[in-house]
Write a protein that holds these residues in place. Structure first.
Motif, PDB file in Angstrom:
ATOM      1  N   GLY A 398       0.790  -1.226   0.000  1.00  0.00           N
ATOM      2  CA  GLY A 398       0.000   0.000   0.000  1.00  0.00           C
ATOM      3  C   GLY A 398       0.819   1.270   0.000  1.00  0.00           C
ATOM      4  N   LYS A 399       2.133   1.149   0.201  1.00  0.00           N
ATOM      5  CA  LYS A 399       2.994   2.341   0.198  1.00  0.00           C
ATOM      6  C   LYS A 399       3.373   2.681  -1.250  1.00  0.00           C
ATOM      7  CE  LYS A 399       4.740   3.852   3.640  1.00  0.00           C
ATOM      8  NZ  LYS A 399       5.663   3.250   4.609  1.00  0.00           N
ATOM      9  N   GLN A 400       3.420   3.955  -1.545  1.00  0.00           N
ATOM     10  CA  GLN A 400       3.685   4.389  -2.912  1.00  0.00           C
ATOM     11  C   GLN A 400       5.038   3.878  -3.418  1.00  0.00           C
ATOM     12  OE1 GLN A 400       3.419   8.649  -3.477  1.00  0.00           O
ATOM     13  NE2 GLN A 400       2.345   8.340  -5.399  1.00  0.00           N
ATOM     14  N   ASN A 401       6.041   3.861  -2.527  1.00  0.00           N
ATOM     15  CA  ASN A 401       7.369   3.393  -2.934  1.00  0.00           C
ATOM     16  C   ASN A 401       7.647   1.957  -2.494  1.00  0.00           C
ATOM     17  OD1 ASN A 401       7.521   3.763  -0.206  1.00  0.00           O
ATOM     18  ND2 ASN A 401       9.038   5.419  -0.279  1.00  0.00           N
ATOM     19  N   SER A 445      15.316   0.756   5.139  1.00  0.00           N
ATOM     20  CA  SER A 445      13.943   0.269   5.000  1.00  0.00           C
ATOM     21  C   SER A 445      13.909  -1.069   4.269  1.00  0.00           C
ATOM     22  CB  SER A 445      13.096   1.288   4.231  1.00  0.00           C
ATOM     23  OG  SER A 445      13.575   1.413   2.902  1.00  0.00           O
ATOM     24  N   TYR A 446      12.821  -1.810   4.543  1.00  0.00           N
ATOM     25  CA  TYR A 446      12.536  -3.045   3.820  1.00  0.00           C
ATOM     26  C   TYR A 446      11.645  -2.699   2.632  1.00  0.00           C
ATOM     27  CZ  TYR A 446      14.228  -5.465   7.995  1.00  0.00           C
ATOM     28  OH  TYR A 446      14.995  -5.920   9.033  1.00  0.00           O
TER      29      TYR A 446
END
Length: 710
Positions: A398-401, A445-446
């Protein structure tokens, strides 16, 4: 007070109505829309909850089936939405698509009248209007909407969760709570949480669980239990089922079976039961077939519907005059839910229980006894770490990146006291090792890696529902009927039974069967459905022993002649002084049967203990919910008499418990130590361990019960 006001007060007192207090005009408007001019003549649960919910109370509403719980929740929420000039949205979550479809049928006339637009979103209905104030959806579809970061999510102010007992301390329940925590991060609104249930054994625990990181939840309950009038019948053949049903002379009957295979078998037994139209309803049906069954049963004058637990919850199929149990349910809660489907507008419920064995008769007797006491099994506070895996996938998608910072999962899971930051780190590192995630050192980040990308593109990351044998897709013309488990050697021209109808195979491809409807035959191929797989609790197993030894009167009250005669034979075989704590030993066919009446999990642990202590003796041992069956004598005094010793044995052999618990595919992506914790948290608690060690000091008595086969 003027004469007219005084007359209204006297009239209200005479009719047993609540006093006409000053109400918010919008709330009164909505009440009148739902309840008509006599809006004051509400049910007890509606009188108790509507005003507090309108004033903003978080609420757990507990009352009997058909007591008006849905209106008790939706009326004050709609009034708040209208008062706020419709800038807020209510998300109404329910566990099944069938229940959501039914809610729309029931509520849409009132919503249309009040000009409150609504949307429905689930696996069968994915197109939504642009403007709405009520969203009816499942947890899985709500997860999809969260992943898309839909703009309307910022307007959600109310959450209603229907049939919440089905979610409590379950993977789908933990899933739902995490979705609400994610929603809170997206919206600045206070979320008012409201949940509905008819059957709850631990209301305080459920309210605390449902609270998450929000304000406490008030419990509003009405102790209105309709009288259950059970009758127990002995059935020796399919023909005897028809005789019992015909003699009942009820117009509408709902027959519950524990498995889809039993549904089909029972359907075959009742198919020729004129003048009744006979239907089958279970989870494998596609939308059109479910609605065909629900509508057909509702509109028929004489009808029988054979169902699994899919009709256990509140799908409206019209009046049901009699509930029939082809199998005994595995829990008291399920028994009460299924019984509650009958006589929804009457003060009593007629149920028939069909038994072909003494064991099932005792099982039914124990269910009736515990239900009469309103004694329901507690749900263990389980640790569903596999849901965290699913939410990591969904959150990243759901995250843009497509990136996730570890701290985000720490914050999301802080409403659970059973998972630590170290556990979350271990899960992330395991997903990294297995190729689902990669780590970006620059962004700390993963992010999504190749294996997760495949699952994401297939839409396989939004659910924690455990699916059984998927089988093969079956099509009628171009319409999918279902996915059905059939044997691999099936041929064109063969006929199989599904959903109460007979289908002839006309074409086979690598991935699908194409069929046409055909005439009934006597020996159709039957799908290879799995069993119910649900363990019998110690509470229920011990009550079966209690019914047999001390409380046979309940069976004398409910059993018809055939069932009584079978039970009397068993009781006469018992020694005169069999105590509650005795282990009953029976020798049959060179096998020893030890009746311990401890429930499935206790028996399984005893089996492991004895198997490990006799590992060189050629011991063969089987267990079920009532007894251990062995080819040599068992020394119960050798059972460890300390709970920590028993728990050590359980932990060491935890993999043996896996067949007892259905798990999602995400379970296998957990570190091994969390797999163990997830399995054992659902099965073993202090009470189970105490029950196990209690057998080390119990006295053995011999008898011939004949309750199980060897």
């Amino acid at each position: 007070m003027n004469i007219e006001d005084n007359f209204q007060k006297v009239l209200a007192d005479e009719l047993g109505l609540e006093a006409d207090q000053e109400k918010h005009p919008t709330l009164r408007l909505v009440e009148e829309a739902f309840f008509g001019q006599h809006y004051q003549q509400k049910t007890e649960i509606q009188k108790k909850t509507i005003d507090p919910i309108f004033l903003g109370s978080n609420a757990l509403i507990i009352s009997a089936t058909a007591s008006g719980k849905t209106e008790a929740a939706i009326v004050p929420v709609i009034a708040q939405i209208i008062s706020a000039r419709r800038k807020f949205i209510c998300a109404y979550l329910a566990p099944t698509k069938a229940l959501l479809n039914d809610l729309i049928r029931r509520l849409s006339p009132y919503l249309d009248h009040l000009m409150v637009p609504f949307a429905i979103r689930h696996g069968d209905r994915k197109i939504m209007p642009k403007v709405f104030n009520i969203l009816f959806t499942t947890p899985e579809s709500f997860d999809v909407l969260l992943g898309r970061d839909e703009e309307f999510l910022n307007q959600i102010r109310f959450i209603i969760i229907d049939e919440v007992h089905q979610l409590f301390n379950s993977p789908r329940g933990i899933h739902t709570l995490l979705l609400l925590e994610r929603l809170k991060k997206k919206t600045s609104n206070f979320l008012q949480r409201i949940a509905l249930s008819a059957t709850v054994s631990q209301p305080e625990d459920l309210a605390k669980w449902l609270q998450g990181s929000d304000s406490p939840i008030e419990i509003y309950s009405i102790d209105e239990h309709r009288t259950i009038r059970p009758k127990l019948f002995w059935i020796s053949s399919a023909h005897s089922i028809i005789e019992i049903v015909r003699a009942a002379s009820f117009k509408k009957m709902l027959v519950f079976a524990n498995t889809r295979r039993r549904c089909e078998d029972t359907f075959l037994s009742l198919k020729a039961c004129d003048p009744y139209k006979v239907y089958v309803h279970y989870s494998s049906l596609e939308k059109e077939d479910r609605e065909f069954v629900e509508t057909g049963f509702k509109q028929s004058e004489f009808a029988i519907c054979v169902a699994t637990s899919t009709l256990e919850i509140g799908v409206d199929i019209g009046s049901v005059n009699l509930v029939v149990f082809a199998d005994p349910p595995q829990s008291v809660g399920s028994f009460l839910q299924r019984s509650g489907r009958g006589g929804r507008r009457s003060e009593s419920i007629d149920i028939f229980m069909l038994s072909g064995s003494v064991k099932n008769s005792l099982h039914f007797g124990a269910l009736a006894s515990l239900a009469n006491q309103n004694n329901i099994e507690n749900v263990p506070p389980s640790k569903f770490y596999s849901v965290i895996v699913q939410q990591i996938f969904s959150y990243i998608a759901g995250k843009q990146n497509h990136r996730l910072i570890e701290e985000e999962m720490f914050q999301l899971c802080r409403c659970f006291n059973w998972i630590t930051e170290a556990d979350i780190t271990a899960i992330l590192e395991n997903l990294l090792k297995k190729g689902y995630l990669s780590y970006d050192q620059n962004w700390k980040s993963y992010q999504m890696d190749s294996k997760l990308a495949i699952k994401y593109n297939r839409g396989e990351i939004y659910t924690n529902i455990v699916s059984g044998n998927p089988g093969i897709e079956v099509f009628l013309d171009n319409r999918k009927l279902a996915t059905i488990p059939l044997h691999h050697n099936i041929q064109v021209g063969e006929i199989f039974l599904f959903a109460g109808r007979f289908w002839k195979i006309i074409r086979i491809t690598d991935s699908a069967l194409f069929v046409v409807a055909t005439k009934r035959i006597s020996d159709p191929i039957l799908p290879r459905w799995g069993g119910s797989g649900l363990p019998v609790s110690s509470l229920l197993a011990e009550e079966m022993r209690n019914v047999l030894l001390n409380n046979l009167s309940i069976l004398n009250m409910i059993a018809e002649n055939g069932a009584k005669q079978k039970l009397v034979t068993v009781v006469k075989s018992l020694p005169k002084k069999v105590m509650k704590d005795n282990i009953i030993q029976e020798e049959r066919n060179n096998r020893l049967i030890y009746y311990t009446f401890g429930g499935t999990i206790v028996k399984f642990i005893l089996k492991i203990i004895f198997s490990k202590s006799h590992h060189n003796s050629g011991l063969r041992i089987n267990s079920n919910d009532l007894a251990l069956v062995s080819n040599c004598r068992l020394d119960f005094s050798s059972i460890p008499n300390a709970t920590d010793l028993v728990y050590y044995i359980v932990c060491k052999n935890w993999r043996l418990f896996k067949p007892l618990i259905p798990v999602s595919e995400n379970f296998h992506l957990l570190p091994v130590y969390l797999q163990r914790e997830e399995i054992l948290s659902q099965l073993v608690d202090d009470q189970v361990l105490a029950n196990v060690i209690s057998y080390s000091s119990k006295r053995m008595v011999k008898a011939k019960l004949g309750l199980i086969t060897t």
